[in-house]
Design an enzyme around this catalytic site. Structure first.
Site, PDB file in Angstrom:
ATOM      1  N   CYS A   2     -10.212 -11.769   2.494  1.00 29.05           N
ATOM      2  CA  CYS A   2     -11.128 -12.516   1.486  1.00 29.05           C
ATOM      3  C   CYS A   2     -12.223 -11.457   1.080  1.00 29.05           C
ATOM      4  O   CYS A   2     -12.380 -11.118   2.189  1.00 29.05           O
ATOM      5  CB  CYS A   2     -10.934 -14.076   2.811  1.00 29.05           C
ATOM      6  N   ARG A  27     -10.364  -8.508  -2.718  1.00 30.87           N
ATOM      7  CA  ARG A  27      -9.982  -9.543  -1.132  1.00 30.87           C
ATOM      8  C   ARG A  27      -8.789 -10.169  -0.698  1.00 30.87           C
ATOM      9  O   ARG A  27      -8.722  -9.871   0.634  1.00 30.87           O
ATOM     10  CB  ARG A  27     -11.692  -8.796  -0.465  1.00 30.87           C
ATOM     11  N   TRP A  74      -7.235 -14.518   1.696  1.00 32.08           N
ATOM     12  CA  TRP A  74      -5.889 -14.428   1.201  1.00 32.08           C
ATOM     13  C   TRP A  74      -5.403 -14.465   2.443  1.00 32.08           C
ATOM     14  O   TRP A  74      -5.718 -14.569   3.620  1.00 32.08           O
ATOM     15  CB  TRP A  74      -6.256 -12.984   1.650  1.00 32.08           C
ATOM     16  N   ASN A 100     -14.205 -15.107   6.242  1.00 31.30           N
ATOM     17  CA  ASN A 100     -13.292 -14.231   6.115  1.00 31.30           C
ATOM     18  C   ASN A 100     -13.345 -13.311   7.672  1.00 31.30           C
ATOM     19  O   ASN A 100     -14.009 -13.248   8.295  1.00 31.30           O
ATOM     20  CB  ASN A 100     -13.685 -13.060   5.151  1.00 31.30           C
ATOM     21  N   GLY A 101     -11.572 -13.802   7.881  1.00 31.55           N
ATOM     22  CA  GLY A 101     -11.915 -12.974   9.214  1.00 31.55           C
ATOM     23  C   GLY A 101     -10.586 -13.923  10.048  1.00 31.55           C
ATOM     24  O   GLY A 101      -9.828 -14.876   9.322  1.00 31.55           O
ATOM     25  N   GLU A 487       3.741   8.588  -1.722  1.00 31.61           N
ATOM     26  CA  GLU A 487       2.644   7.336  -2.658  1.00 31.61           C
ATOM     27  C   GLU A 487       2.985   7.149  -4.081  1.00 31.61           C
ATOM     28  O   GLU A 487       3.028   6.293  -4.190  1.00 31.61           O
ATOM     29  CB  GLU A 487       1.297   8.861  -2.920  1.00 31.61           C
ATOM     30  N   LYS A 491       3.109   2.989  -4.551  1.00 34.25           N
ATOM     31  CA  LYS A 491       2.506   2.382  -6.373  1.00 34.25           C
ATOM     32  C   LYS A 491       3.292   2.208  -6.848  1.00 34.25           C
ATOM     33  O   LYS A 491       3.827   0.913  -7.162  1.00 34.25           O
ATOM     34  CB  LYS A 491       2.128   4.034  -7.583  1.00 34.25           C
ATOM     35  N   GLU A 494       4.261  -1.246  -4.391  1.00 32.94           N
ATOM     36  CA  GLU A 494       3.192  -2.218  -4.864  1.00 32.94           C
ATOM     37  C   GLU A 494       2.946  -3.067  -6.002  1.00 32.94           C
ATOM     38  O   GLU A 494       3.083  -4.171  -6.436  1.00 32.94           O
ATOM     39  CB  GLU A 494       1.475  -0.875  -4.249  1.00 32.94           C
ATOM     40  N   HIS A 510      20.306  13.537   4.487  1.00 29.17           N
ATOM     41  CA  HIS A 510      20.840  12.516   5.717  1.00 29.17           C
ATOM     42  C   HIS A 510      20.823  11.672   5.338  1.00 29.17           C
ATOM     43  O   HIS A 510      20.253  10.169   6.185  1.00 29.17           O
ATOM     44  CB  HIS A 510      19.345  13.103   6.792  1.00 29.17           C
ATOM     45  N   LYS A 609      -6.926  -5.982  -1.290  1.00 32.19           N
ATOM     46  CA  LYS A 609      -7.408  -4.056  -1.051  1.00 32.19           C
ATOM     47  C   LYS A 609      -7.155  -4.192   0.117  1.00 32.19           C
ATOM     48  O   LYS A 609      -7.592  -2.643   0.778  1.00 32.19           O
ATOM     49  CB  LYS A 609      -8.658  -4.318  -2.230  1.00 32.19           C
TER      50      LYS A 609
HETATM   51  C1  G6P Z   1      -4.663  -1.537   1.352  1.00 29.48           C
HETATM   52  C2  G6P Z   1      -4.424  -1.674   0.168  1.00 29.48           C
HETATM   53  C3  G6P Z   1      -4.270  -0.178   0.237  1.00 29.48           C
HETATM   54  C4  G6P Z   1      -4.980   0.835   0.797  1.00 29.48           C
HETATM   55  C5  G6P Z   1      -4.791   0.685   2.041  1.00 29.48           C
HETATM   56  C6  G6P Z   1      -5.567   1.047   2.912  1.00 29.48           C
HETATM   57  O1  G6P Z   1      -2.829  -1.683   1.518  1.00 29.48           O
HETATM   58  O2  G6P Z   1      -3.739  -2.086  -1.424  1.00 29.48           O
HETATM   59  O3  G6P Z   1      -4.356   0.517  -1.453  1.00 29.48           O
HETATM   60  O4  G6P Z   1      -4.699   2.349   0.428  1.00 29.48           O
HETATM   61  O5  G6P Z   1      -4.637  -0.819   2.686  1.00 29.48           O
HETATM   62  O6  G6P Z   1      -7.372   0.570   2.951  1.00 29.48           O
HETATM   63  P1  G6P Z   1      -8.275   1.832   2.754  1.00 29.48           P
HETATM   64  O7  G6P Z   1      -9.507   1.575   2.987  1.00 29.48           O
HETATM   65  O8  G6P Z   1      -8.931   2.379   4.782  1.00 29.48           O
HETATM   66  O9  G6P Z   1      -8.214   2.734   2.398  1.00 29.48           O
END
Ligand code: G6P
Length: 614
Positions: A2, A27, A74, A100-101, A487, A491, A494, A510, A609
């Protein structure tokens, strides 16, 4: 997670709050709301959806007010709907609160409050807090600031809150524990509050980052006062923001993600600028110099991170073992924190986090600290909690990353981790000076090479069109490019919601090979280097099963071109730097596929994020 924002001043609060909420939408974005205070009246607007939905909901008829609080959510407790959206009111309607929390003991508190006659309208833990503060104030007859302080002593969990009281229109109260909160100090008793500084930067550069268990009283007349929840007064530490406003705008791009992908030549350069000396073949990172002995004598490095940052950690495992000859373990922070890990005092723990706020990474740091390890942070957000909780660290200097899917922060993390591995390698005498010299020169050329890699955009877009309707995709890499495969797959998952898996190329036999048929695109990083021949064999294996091969190859490669359905060229580089280049076309690929599928690339569904809940 949030995002929270608040304003106290003489201007109309609503536009300031809405603009701030849009900056904080990364957020969380499942519901949004604002509460405005005008002449002892609180007006509440809130609804399910994004901040733009809130604007439509509010329409033209918005009430004015010089004090206000806003929230983008969120959901954790209670589904995303109009009722659960913040702000929440106390039972008497005098207080409005944003949070937030997670209040972990909210059930117990709620039952007690219900027994004493309180009635709740939402499923949230936040509403419980509003009622608790109301009750404490009415029972003890203390002022609101003291009532908040007493109430927070009852609370178990994480919070960043702002409380507004209709009887005190010249005040706002904010508090924090384990969730971030920044206060901006404007002129003439004007205050701003944000989950980060992005809603504040265009109004003031003077900010105070609240520490855990601190409560702030902002008063138009008497100024800023901070106490701890144990009632110890603190002197506000005012810092100057370095953030630039332009970094928070899209700058002509359709999305933040695309802008951030294209910023990489610059962000990588910003990351190594001033840290390398090309002529002398030297790398210097002050965070390592300060604790040189620890690094020279380290027996083991443990890396803790989540998501994309965890992938950067995997690249670092190869780097530190290869260059500095220190054994490395890479851990998901969420697993590490709960499995009673063995941590020795000669261990160094590297915590990698773009936001510097990820709850699991923070908890892993706390655990490792308690057990005596030296903790080094690799963060992007300056002043973030992780950057303050670690013993030393290096910022990635990638600038604000707004797109939820991490792009430029990843390549900046890998850059910093490369510089770290080289610094430590040199100090431990594990690297030949010629190799060090050569790698430094090569790092210096990476921004130009990323620029060239970005020129693959047209062919990547063409390939995206062909595979945009795939239901599954496989990503293969080997050695330094295995984390790149992970990665790349992340991507795609996501932002385009296509199921994708990253795998070490040789491990494909495997299991995943059973999935391969003519429908399955297989993205292979097949750049020239140590594993080239082996990866070529793996490509042959995929081809035998009629899989479609899209290979990322070194410019000029002829061999893979004959085998693959499509190739994407990137410039040649040393094996250990290839992740910085090979990642780029995979970012573009997920971007184009997501756009073609009509997905919101900056705000993918269900994600946020900054994950400040475990
Ligand atoms: C969330 C974000 C990712 C990020 C991860 C870790 O899942 O959507 O993009 O890699 O958190 O976040 P940080 O801020 O600790 O790199």
């Amino acid at each position: 997670m949030c995002g929270i924002v608040a304003y106290l001043g003489t201007e109309d609060a609503y536009p300031i709050l809405v603009k701030g909420l849009k900056r904080l939408e990364y957020r969380g974005y499942d519901s949004a709301g604002v509460a405005l205070l005008n002449n002892k009246d609180i007006t509440l607007y809130k609804c399910k959806g994004k901040v733009s939905d809130l604007e439509t909901h509010v329409g033209e008829s918005v009430t004015t007010g010089n004090v206000g609080i806003g929230h983008t959510r969120w959901a954790t407790h209670g589904p995303p709907n109009d009722t659960n959206a913040h702000p929440h009111l106390s039972g008497d309607g005098d207080l409005a609160i944003i949070h937030n929390g997670i209040i972990e003991n909210y059930n117990t508190l709620k039952d007690e409050l219900i027994n004493r006659g309180h009635k709740f309208t939402s499923d949230t833990d936040t509403e419980v807090l509003a009622h608790l503060i109301e009750e404490v104030r009415s029972n003890t007859k203390v002022d609101l600031f003291e009532a908040v302080r007493i109430s927070l002593n009852e609370v178990v969990g994480a919070y960043a809150i702002v409380v507004m009281d209709k009887n005190n229109p010249s005040q706002l109260i904010a508090a924090k524990k384990s969730s971030p909160l920044v206060i901006g100090i404007g002129e003439d008793g004007t205050y701003f509050v944000g989950s980060d500084a992005t809603p504040i930067v265009e109004y003031t550069k003077n900010v105070v980052y609240l520490e855990d268990e601190e409560i702030a009283l902002m008063d138009k007349k008497t100024g800023l006062k901070i106490v701890t929840i144990q009632n110890r007064e603190k002197i506000p530490y005012i810092q100057e923001l370095e953030m630039q406003l332009e970094a928070l705008e899209k700058g002509g791009y359709d999305s933040f993600m695309l802008k951030e992908i294209y910023e990489q030549p610059r962000s990588i350069m910003d990351c190594f600028r001033g840290r390398m000396n090309l002529q002398k073949g030297m790398v210097r990172l002050s965070g390592i110099e300060k604790f040189e002995d620890k690094w020279v004598n380290a027996k083991r490095i443990i890396i803790v991170a989540c998501g994309t940052s965890w992938h950067a950690g995997l690249v670092a495992e190869y780097l530190f073992e290869d260059l500095a000859r220190i054994p490395v373990e890479v851990e998901y922070a969420s697993e590490f924190r709960y499995r009673n890990p063995i941590i020795e005092k000669d261990d160094i723990v590297i915590a990698i986090s773009q936001s510097g706020e990820t709850a699991d990474t923070l908890a892993a740091i706390t655990l490792a600290k308690e057990r005596g390890a030296h903790i080094f942070g690799v963060c992007n957000v300056v002043g973030s909690t992780i950057s303050r909780e670690t013993h030393s660290g290096s910022y990635t200097h990638a600038g604000p990353e707004i797109g939820v899917a991490s792009t430029k922060a990843f390549t900046a993390q890998v850059t910093v981790l490369t510089l770290m591995a080289l610094t430590v390698a040199e100090k431990r005498g594990a690297i030949q000076p010629e190799r060090l010299h050569r790698l430094i020169a090569e790092i210096n050329s990476i921004p130009d090479k990323v620029e060239v890699a970005l020129k693959s955009n047209d062919i990547v877009e063409y390939i995206s069109e062909i595979y945009k309707d795939a239901s599954n995709a496989l990503y293969l890499g080997r050695g330094y490019t295995f984390p790149v495969a992970l990665e790349g797959a992340l991507k795609l998952k996501e932002i385009s919601y296509i199921h994708a898996e990253g795998y070490p190329a040789a491990e494909m036999k495997h299991g995943p090979i059973a999935l391969i048929d003519e429908e399955m695109p297989v993205f292979v990083i097949a750049t020239q280097g140590q594993s080239y021949e082996k990866v070529v064999s793996n490509i042959e294996e995929v081809k035998e099963r009629k899989g479609k091969i899209i290979a990322i190859v070194t410019a000029g490669d002829k061999h893979v071109r004959k085998l693959a359905d499509h190739v994407i060229e990137i410039p040649k580089s040393d094996d250990c730097l290839v992740p910085l280049l090979a990642t780029v076309p995979l970012q573009l690929l997920s971007y184009h596929i997501a756009v073609m599928r009509g997905c919101n690339v900056d705000q993918p569904r269900n994600l946020a994020k900054s994950v400040t809940v475990e």
